[in-house]
Design a protein around this motif. Structure first.
Motif, PDB file in Angstrom:
ATOM      1  N   UNK A  47      61.416  30.320  36.099  1.00  0.00           N
ATOM      2  CA  UNK A  47      61.971  29.127  36.007  1.00  0.00           C
ATOM      3  C   UNK A  47      63.438  28.994  35.801  1.00  0.00           C
ATOM      4  N   UNK A  48      63.920  29.973  35.300  1.00  0.00           N
ATOM      5  CA  UNK A  48      65.627  29.990  35.237  1.00  0.00           C
ATOM      6  C   UNK A  48      66.241  29.991  36.486  1.00  0.00           C
ATOM      7  N   UNK A  49      65.587  30.743  37.510  1.00  0.00           N
ATOM      8  CA  UNK A  49      66.198  30.832  38.591  1.00  0.00           C
ATOM      9  C   UNK A  49      65.874  29.552  39.559  1.00  0.00           C
ATOM     10  N   UNK A  50      64.731  29.136  39.365  1.00  0.00           N
ATOM     11  CA  UNK A  50      64.531  27.787  40.050  1.00  0.00           C
ATOM     12  C   UNK A  50      65.452  26.824  39.524  1.00  0.00           C
ATOM     13  N   UNK A  51      65.898  26.656  38.353  1.00  0.00           N
ATOM     14  CA  UNK A  51      67.007  25.833  37.985  1.00  0.00           C
ATOM     15  C   UNK A  51      68.213  26.146  38.423  1.00  0.00           C
ATOM     16  N   UNK A  52      68.486  27.264  38.463  1.00  0.00           N
ATOM     17  CA  UNK A  52      69.873  27.685  39.179  1.00  0.00           C
ATOM     18  C   UNK A  52      70.078  27.208  40.595  1.00  0.00           C
ATOM     19  N   UNK A  53      68.951  27.170  41.268  1.00  0.00           N
ATOM     20  CA  UNK A  53      68.966  26.958  42.505  1.00  0.00           C
ATOM     21  C   UNK A  53      68.869  25.476  42.813  1.00  0.00           C
ATOM     22  N   UNK A  54      68.017  24.917  42.008  1.00  0.00           N
ATOM     23  CA  UNK A  54      67.819  23.301  42.091  1.00  0.00           C
ATOM     24  C   UNK A  54      69.007  22.483  41.287  1.00  0.00           C
ATOM     25  N   UNK A  55      69.374  22.997  40.385  1.00  0.00           N
ATOM     26  CA  UNK A  55      70.468  22.042  39.485  1.00  0.00           C
ATOM     27  C   UNK A  55      71.969  22.653  39.918  1.00  0.00           C
ATOM     28  N   UNK A 100      66.843  25.034  50.809  1.00  0.00           N
ATOM     29  CA  UNK A 100      67.190  25.562  49.466  1.00  0.00           C
ATOM     30  C   UNK A 100      66.173  25.031  48.662  1.00  0.00           C
ATOM     31  N   UNK A 101      65.992  23.777  48.567  1.00  0.00           N
ATOM     32  CA  UNK A 101      64.791  23.027  47.620  1.00  0.00           C
ATOM     33  C   UNK A 101      63.480  23.593  47.948  1.00  0.00           C
ATOM     34  N   UNK A 102      63.098  23.820  49.191  1.00  0.00           N
ATOM     35  CA  UNK A 102      61.774  24.453  49.401  1.00  0.00           C
ATOM     36  C   UNK A 102      61.532  26.084  48.789  1.00  0.00           C
ATOM     37  N   UNK A 103      62.767  26.778  48.946  1.00  0.00           N
ATOM     38  CA  UNK A 103      62.723  28.019  48.099  1.00  0.00           C
ATOM     39  C   UNK A 103      62.464  27.694  46.606  1.00  0.00           C
ATOM     40  N   UNK A 104      63.538  26.818  46.053  1.00  0.00           N
ATOM     41  CA  UNK A 104      63.285  26.588  44.682  1.00  0.00           C
ATOM     42  C   UNK A 104      61.884  26.328  44.200  1.00  0.00           C
ATOM     43  N   UNK A 106      59.139  26.883  45.760  1.00  0.00           N
ATOM     44  CA  UNK A 106      58.121  27.918  45.837  1.00  0.00           C
ATOM     45  C   UNK A 106      58.230  28.785  44.556  1.00  0.00           C
ATOM     46  N   UNK A 107      59.411  28.797  44.202  1.00  0.00           N
ATOM     47  CA  UNK A 107      59.888  29.716  43.045  1.00  0.00           C
ATOM     48  C   UNK A 107      59.257  29.374  41.601  1.00  0.00           C
ATOM     49  N   UNK A 108      59.445  27.809  41.618  1.00  0.00           N
ATOM     50  CA  UNK A 108      58.674  27.038  40.324  1.00  0.00           C
ATOM     51  C   UNK A 108      58.939  25.834  40.579  1.00  0.00           C
ATOM     52  N   UNK A 110      60.231  21.974  40.607  1.00  0.00           N
ATOM     53  CA  UNK A 110      60.816  21.188  39.558  1.00  0.00           C
ATOM     54  C   UNK A 110      59.988  20.083  38.799  1.00  0.00           C
ATOM     55  N   UNK A 111      58.964  19.585  39.579  1.00  0.00           N
ATOM     56  CA  UNK A 111      58.208  18.426  38.883  1.00  0.00           C
ATOM     57  C   UNK A 111      57.234  19.340  37.776  1.00  0.00           C
ATOM     58  N   UNK A 112      56.536  20.437  38.145  1.00  0.00           N
ATOM     59  CA  UNK A 112      55.842  21.208  37.297  1.00  0.00           C
ATOM     60  C   UNK A 112      56.716  21.477  35.885  1.00  0.00           C
ATOM     61  N   UNK A 113      58.064  21.757  36.012  1.00  0.00           N
ATOM     62  CA  UNK A 113      58.808  21.982  34.772  1.00  0.00           C
ATOM     63  C   UNK A 113      59.255  20.996  34.138  1.00  0.00           C
ATOM     64  N   UNK A 114      59.338  19.955  34.782  1.00  0.00           N
ATOM     65  CA  UNK A 114      59.858  18.426  34.155  1.00  0.00           C
ATOM     66  C   UNK A 114      58.697  17.742  33.614  1.00  0.00           C
ATOM     67  N   UNK A 115      57.392  17.681  34.400  1.00  0.00           N
ATOM     68  CA  UNK A 115      56.531  16.795  34.139  1.00  0.00           C
ATOM     69  C   UNK A 115      55.112  17.566  33.737  1.00  0.00           C
TER      70      UNK A 115
END
Length: 222
Positions: A47-55, A100-104, A106-108, A110-115
């Motif tokens: 989750x942390x890695x996804x946020x680093x990539x996405x945000x 890059x968003x596709x990679x993020x 696949x890691x976790x 963003x909608x799963x983390x947010x909602x």
């Protein structure tokens, strides 16, 4: 019924798939066994890695697009080669950002983390190649449990042939356990579901059923 390893497809109804020596719930006092703690930490790292990539990286890259547009508008019209070059750079930046968003995702996702699990599964169902009905409320279960359940379901759906039979996915809490029921999914995919949930003490059962085959995953989430 006595628990046993997953039966090959067609071996008979009621096959039960269980992790070897995996705990199904925390012991008294609420302390998770070491393997489960490690699995929870693994999902937190994802989750942390996804946020680093996405945000982080994705936002910085997206900021380059309007900047390139400003540069292009300031170029003299008599230099079409440079304008064409910048147009190509903008297209490449868009492509890199999408990848890059596709990679993020696949890691976790963003909608799963947010909602949470329900909205994330519905979003995936909208893109699935088979008709999928998702029944889940807005309840949250924690990053690890939601991540394991999400990827267990989406991998099953992704393994189904295009234009296959309709599938129903139901997610609910029962006495400190997240229960995920997949109806219309071949029992042979139960092993793939188990791969995702066993690290959290999850258990999986599969049955042919009288109307449609069913896979049920139970993941401790107290």
């Amino acid at each position: 019924m006595t628990s046993r390893p997953a039966a090959p497809a067609g071996e008979g109804p009621g096959a039960v798939v269980e992790p070897e020596a995996a705990p199904s719930s925390p012991p008294a006092g609420g302390v998770l066994p070491s393997p489960c703690r490690a699995e929870h930490e693994r999902w937190r790292r994802r989750l942390r890695l996804q946020r680093q990539l996405h945000d982080g990286a994705a936002l910085r890259i997206s900021a380059l697009v309007p900047q390139l547009g400003v540069v292009r508008n300031r170029l003299p019209e008599a230099v079409p080669e440079l304008q064409s070059l910048i147009d190509g750079l903008q297209d490449q930046v868009h492509l890199v950002l999408q990848e890059l968003r596709e990679v993020a995702r696949a890691i976790y996702p963003p909608l799963l983390a947010e909602a949470g699990l329900g909205p994330a599964l519905r979003e995936f169902a909208d893109r699935a190649e088979v008709p999928v009905r998702v029944v889940a409320d807005q309840e949250r279960f924690g990053p690890a449990v939601e991540g394991a359940a999400y990827f267990a379901v989406t991998e099953c759906l992704g393994a189904l042939p295009a234009d296959g039979r309709p599938v129903e996915v139901v997610a609910r809490r029962e006495d400190g356990v997240l229960v995920v029921v997949l109806t219309g999914v071949p029992p042979r995919l139960a092993a793939a579901v188990l791969d995702q949930v066993c690290g959290l003490g999850g258990q999986v059962s599969a049955a042919e059923g009288s109307a449609a085959p069913t896979i049920v995953a139970r993941i401790p989430c107290a």
